[in-house]
Motif scaffolding. Structure first.
Motif, mmCIF file in Angstrom:
data_model
loop_
_atom_site.group_PDB
_atom_site.id
_atom_site.type_symbol
_atom_site.label_atom_id
_atom_site.label_comp_id
_atom_site.label_asym_id
_atom_site.label_seq_id
_atom_site.Cartn_x
_atom_site.Cartn_y
_atom_site.Cartn_z
ATOM 1 N N ARG A 185 54.099 35.608 63.783
ATOM 2 C CA ARG A 185 53.666 36.794 63.036
ATOM 3 C C ARG A 185 52.205 36.634 62.658
ATOM 4 N NH1 ARG A 185 57.381 35.550 57.707
ATOM 5 N NH2 ARG A 185 57.431 33.319 58.034
ATOM 6 N N ALA A 186 51.652 37.675 62.120
ATOM 7 C CA ALA A 186 50.270 37.597 61.656
ATOM 8 C C ALA A 186 50.195 36.661 60.462
ATOM 9 C CB ALA A 186 49.785 38.998 61.248
ATOM 10 N N PRO A 187 49.009 36.102 60.171
ATOM 11 C CA PRO A 187 48.866 35.256 59.002
ATOM 12 C C PRO A 187 49.458 35.909 57.760
ATOM 13 C CG PRO A 187 46.849 35.205 60.299
ATOM 14 C CD PRO A 187 47.756 36.221 60.936
ATOM 15 N N PHE A 188 50.134 35.093 56.978
ATOM 16 C CA PHE A 188 50.908 35.582 55.839
ATOM 17 C C PHE A 188 50.023 36.227 54.784
ATOM 18 C CE2 PHE A 188 52.537 34.551 51.541
ATOM 19 C CZ PHE A 188 53.619 35.399 51.548
ATOM 20 N N VAL A 189 50.456 37.344 54.290
ATOM 21 C CA VAL A 189 49.851 38.000 53.140
ATOM 22 C C VAL A 189 50.984 38.388 52.203
ATOM 23 C CG1 VAL A 189 48.500 39.946 52.318
ATOM 24 C CG2 VAL A 189 47.946 38.911 54.519
ATOM 25 N N ASP A 190 50.851 38.058 50.932
ATOM 26 C CA ASP A 190 51.896 38.428 49.983
ATOM 27 C C ASP A 190 52.143 39.925 50.046
ATOM 28 O OD1 ASP A 190 52.761 36.083 48.576
ATOM 29 O OD2 ASP A 190 50.754 35.960 47.736
ATOM 30 N N PRO A 191 53.425 40.376 50.052
ATOM 31 C CA PRO A 191 53.706 41.801 50.101
ATOM 32 C C PRO A 191 53.233 42.528 48.861
ATOM 33 C CG PRO A 191 55.708 40.532 49.681
ATOM 34 C CD PRO A 191 54.639 39.552 50.055
ATOM 35 N N VAL A 192 53.132 41.838 47.774
ATOM 36 C CA VAL A 192 52.578 42.425 46.552
ATOM 37 C C VAL A 192 52.000 41.296 45.734
ATOM 38 C CG1 VAL A 192 54.766 42.215 45.301
ATOM 39 C CG2 VAL A 192 53.056 43.833 44.491
ATOM 40 N N ASP A 193 50.870 41.542 45.106
ATOM 41 C CA ASP A 193 50.301 40.544 44.211
ATOM 42 C C ASP A 193 51.261 40.372 43.048
ATOM 43 O OD1 ASP A 193 48.764 38.894 42.706
ATOM 44 O OD2 ASP A 193 46.962 40.115 42.782
ATOM 45 N N ASP A 194 51.790 39.185 42.887
ATOM 46 C CA ASP A 194 52.838 38.945 41.903
ATOM 47 C C ASP A 194 52.310 38.873 40.489
ATOM 48 O OD1 ASP A 194 55.665 38.365 41.475
ATOM 49 O OD2 ASP A 194 54.997 36.379 40.839
ATOM 50 N N VAL A 195 51.010 38.764 40.335
ATOM 51 C CA VAL A 195 50.443 38.553 39.003
ATOM 52 C C VAL A 195 49.466 39.675 38.652
ATOM 53 C CG1 VAL A 195 48.540 37.127 39.816
ATOM 54 C CG2 VAL A 195 49.331 36.878 37.471
ATOM 55 N N LEU A 196 49.481 40.044 37.400
ATOM 56 C CA LEU A 196 48.526 40.995 36.843
ATOM 57 C C LEU A 196 47.701 40.254 35.802
ATOM 58 C CD1 LEU A 196 47.456 43.891 36.099
ATOM 59 C CD2 LEU A 196 49.358 44.009 34.486
ATOM 60 N N THR A 197 46.389 40.341 35.900
ATOM 61 C CA THR A 197 45.509 39.711 34.918
ATOM 62 C C THR A 197 44.497 40.732 34.424
ATOM 63 O OG1 THR A 197 45.712 37.567 36.027
ATOM 64 C CG2 THR A 197 43.898 37.828 34.479
ATOM 65 N N VAL A 198 44.394 40.858 33.105
ATOM 66 C CA VAL A 198 43.414 41.758 32.483
ATOM 67 C C VAL A 198 42.681 40.959 31.415
ATOM 68 C CG1 VAL A 198 43.024 43.891 31.205
ATOM 69 C CG2 VAL A 198 44.896 43.762 32.873
ATOM 70 N N THR A 199 41.365 40.933 31.480
ATOM 71 C CA THR A 199 40.561 40.224 30.487
ATOM 72 C C THR A 199 39.595 41.199 29.833
ATOM 73 O OG1 THR A 199 40.681 38.136 31.724
ATOM 74 C CG2 THR A 199 38.932 38.341 30.091
ATOM 75 N N VAL A 200 39.516 41.145 28.512
ATOM 76 C CA VAL A 200 38.590 41.984 27.757
ATOM 77 C C VAL A 200 37.789 41.096 26.812
ATOM 78 C CG1 VAL A 200 39.961 44.094 27.903
ATOM 79 C CG2 VAL A 200 40.370 42.496 26.033
ATOM 80 N N SER A 201 36.615 41.576 26.419
ATOM 81 C CA SER A 201 35.713 40.801 25.569
ATOM 82 C C SER A 201 35.437 41.561 24.283
ATOM 83 C CB SER A 201 34.407 40.535 26.315
ATOM 84 O OG SER A 201 33.478 39.859 25.497
ATOM 85 N N SER A 202 35.275 40.818 23.186
ATOM 86 C CA SER A 202 35.120 41.460 21.878
ATOM 87 C C SER A 202 34.123 40.698 21.022
ATOM 88 C CB SER A 202 36.478 41.496 21.163
ATOM 89 O OG SER A 202 36.346 41.967 19.833
ATOM 90 N N SER A 286 34.485 36.748 21.857
ATOM 91 C CA SER A 286 35.850 36.293 22.089
ATOM 92 C C SER A 286 36.406 37.033 23.302
ATOM 93 C CB SER A 286 36.738 36.577 20.868
ATOM 94 O OG SER A 286 36.275 35.908 19.727
ATOM 95 N N THR A 287 37.305 36.399 24.009
ATOM 96 C CA THR A 287 37.979 37.057 25.124
ATOM 97 C C THR A 287 39.481 37.074 24.878
ATOM 98 O OG1 THR A 287 38.151 35.000 26.386
ATOM 99 C CG2 THR A 287 36.227 36.394 26.800
ATOM 100 N N VAL A 288 40.107 38.116 25.375
ATOM 101 C CA VAL A 288 41.565 38.217 25.385
ATOM 102 C C VAL A 288 41.967 38.362 26.850
ATOM 103 C CG1 VAL A 288 43.595 39.490 24.593
ATOM 104 C CG2 VAL A 288 41.557 39.347 23.133
ATOM 105 N N THR A 289 42.768 37.427 27.339
ATOM 106 C CA THR A 289 43.225 37.464 28.731
ATOM 107 C C THR A 289 44.730 37.661 28.758
ATOM 108 O OG1 THR A 289 41.432 36.023 29.458
ATOM 109 C CG2 THR A 289 43.342 36.229 30.921
ATOM 110 N N LEU A 290 45.140 38.756 29.373
ATOM 111 C CA LEU A 290 46.556 39.088 29.528
ATOM 112 C C LEU A 290 46.979 38.738 30.946
ATOM 113 C CD1 LEU A 290 48.518 41.470 30.881
ATOM 114 C CD2 LEU A 290 49.205 40.458 28.713
ATOM 115 N N THR A 291 48.025 37.939 31.076
ATOM 116 C CA THR A 291 48.591 37.609 32.383
ATOM 117 C C THR A 291 50.070 37.998 32.374
ATOM 118 O OG1 THR A 291 47.107 35.710 32.541
ATOM 119 C CG2 THR A 291 48.925 35.816 34.105
ATOM 120 N N GLU A 292 50.487 38.754 33.369
ATOM 121 C CA GLU A 292 51.895 39.137 33.496
ATOM 122 C C GLU A 292 52.305 38.876 34.940
ATOM 123 O OE1 GLU A 292 54.759 42.743 31.948
ATOM 124 O OE2 GLU A 292 52.787 43.284 32.716
#
Length: 328
Positions: A185-202, A286-292
């Motif tokens: 098969r073609a080189p593997f690519v995840d069918p969906v990015d399993d992780v969500l990351t959002v970073t905000v600064s304050s 300060s930063t707030v990093t959300l990972t789900e």
């Protein structure tokens, strides 16, 4: 019963988690990592960012295994397209935390499965080098179809004195699919990015952000109920299509003013999502990093991840406003 976990490729934003995992690796078994603990501790942020973004490279991959309940990283594997001994893919950077080892836990198998999917179609074999005295590792590779090639090489341990004796590593390899009948098969690519990351600064200090996230949350996110204590229940309620819906879970980590983590799920989800919120100070900001993570196991994963991304950016924006307003 083995604790549930997920695997995903790393991104540059993971550099601190990669550093923590590799320091654990060098502490537990420096030969496995290829460097002494003092050498590893001396590596720079740029060094770790480079390693973390291998998961985003075209000619390499880097995969983490993550405990679904706690968000803790419990293992890593990497691979690259070729080395000085040949162009075929090479497995590198194999480490599983001591309390997650063993066939029953399945961490090493899941990481290797991920690497094998990536390697399919990239060469005739997947190769690796293992220390001659690493008996458990050699047993694992043999069980998974790797066989010795007869080649060996001497490798210095980074951080050792220049006159230290080098270490002897043995090469193992297994065949990869090479045509359609073998399942190429073609080189593997995840069918969906399993992780969500959002970073905000304050401009607000970490203590103000923590207070707004915990004690003051009712002012900006009244639908979410939780207490910042491990084991406390989590519930978010909302109305959708005229019906009241909810996501329920449990707080898995709380360390004021820097960390809050929980797992949650809707009733129809087959598995929970794991959420981690890190608050850090960087000079006068300060930063707030959300990972789900955990989306790949859920229905409509891509759409769900996108919707959660929009939702978290909205909520984190409200968090910053609440913390900065409180500071005047």
């Amino acid at each position: 019963m083995a604790a549930p976990f997920s695997t995903r490729t790393t991104t540059e934003d993971d550099w601190e988690r990669v550093r923590t995992m590799r320091i654990e690796n060098a502490t537990d078994n420096p030969i496995s990592y290829g460097a002494t603990l003092p050498f590893t501790l001396g590596m720079t942020e740029d060094d770790w960012r480079l390693r973390a973004r291998r998961g985003q490279a075209h000619d390499a991959t880097s995969i983490a295994a993550i405990d679904d309940a706690t968000g803790r990283w419990i293992g890593m594997m990497s691979a690259q397209q070729g080395d000085a001994d040949g162009p075929d893919p090479v497995l590198t950077g194999v480490f599983v935390a001591p309390d997650s080892r063993g066939r029953d836990n399945g961490v090493a198998d899941a990481l290797l499965d991920h690497v094998l999917r990536w390697a399919a179609g990239r060469g005739a074999t997947l190769r690796l080098w293992v220390h001659e005295d690493a008996v458990p590792a050699r047993r694992f590779y043999a069980r998974r179809g790797f066989a010795p090639t007869g080649r060996s090489r001497a490798v210095p341990l980074l951080g050792e004195p220049a006159d230290a004796a080098p270490l002897r590593f043995l090469e193992f390899a297994q065949a990869l699919p090479t045509d359609a009948t073998d399942g190429a098969r073609a080189p593997f690519v995840d069918p969906v990015d399993d992780v969500l990351t959002v970073t905000v600064s304050s401009s607000a200090p970490t203590t103000a952000l923590w207070t707004a996230l915990t004690d003051g949350r009712a002012r900006w996110w009244p639908e979410l109920e939780l207490t910042a204590a491990v084991g406390s229940p989590v519930r978010e309620t909302w109305t959708e299509d005229g019906r009241t819906r909810s996501a329920d879970g449990t707080v898995t980590a709380a360390a004021a003013p820097r960390l809050l983590a929980f797992v949650w799920r809707q009733a129809h989800w087959p598995a929970p999502l794991a959420v981690r919120i890190d608050i850090a100070e960087h000079g006068d900001r300060s930063t707030v990093t959300l990972t789900e993570h955990g989306f790949a196991r859920l229905p409509d994963a891509e759409a769900l991840r996108a919707a959660h991304g929009d939702g978290w950016r909205h909520h984190l924006g409200n968090l910053l406003r609440a913390a900065e307003d409180a500071e005047g």
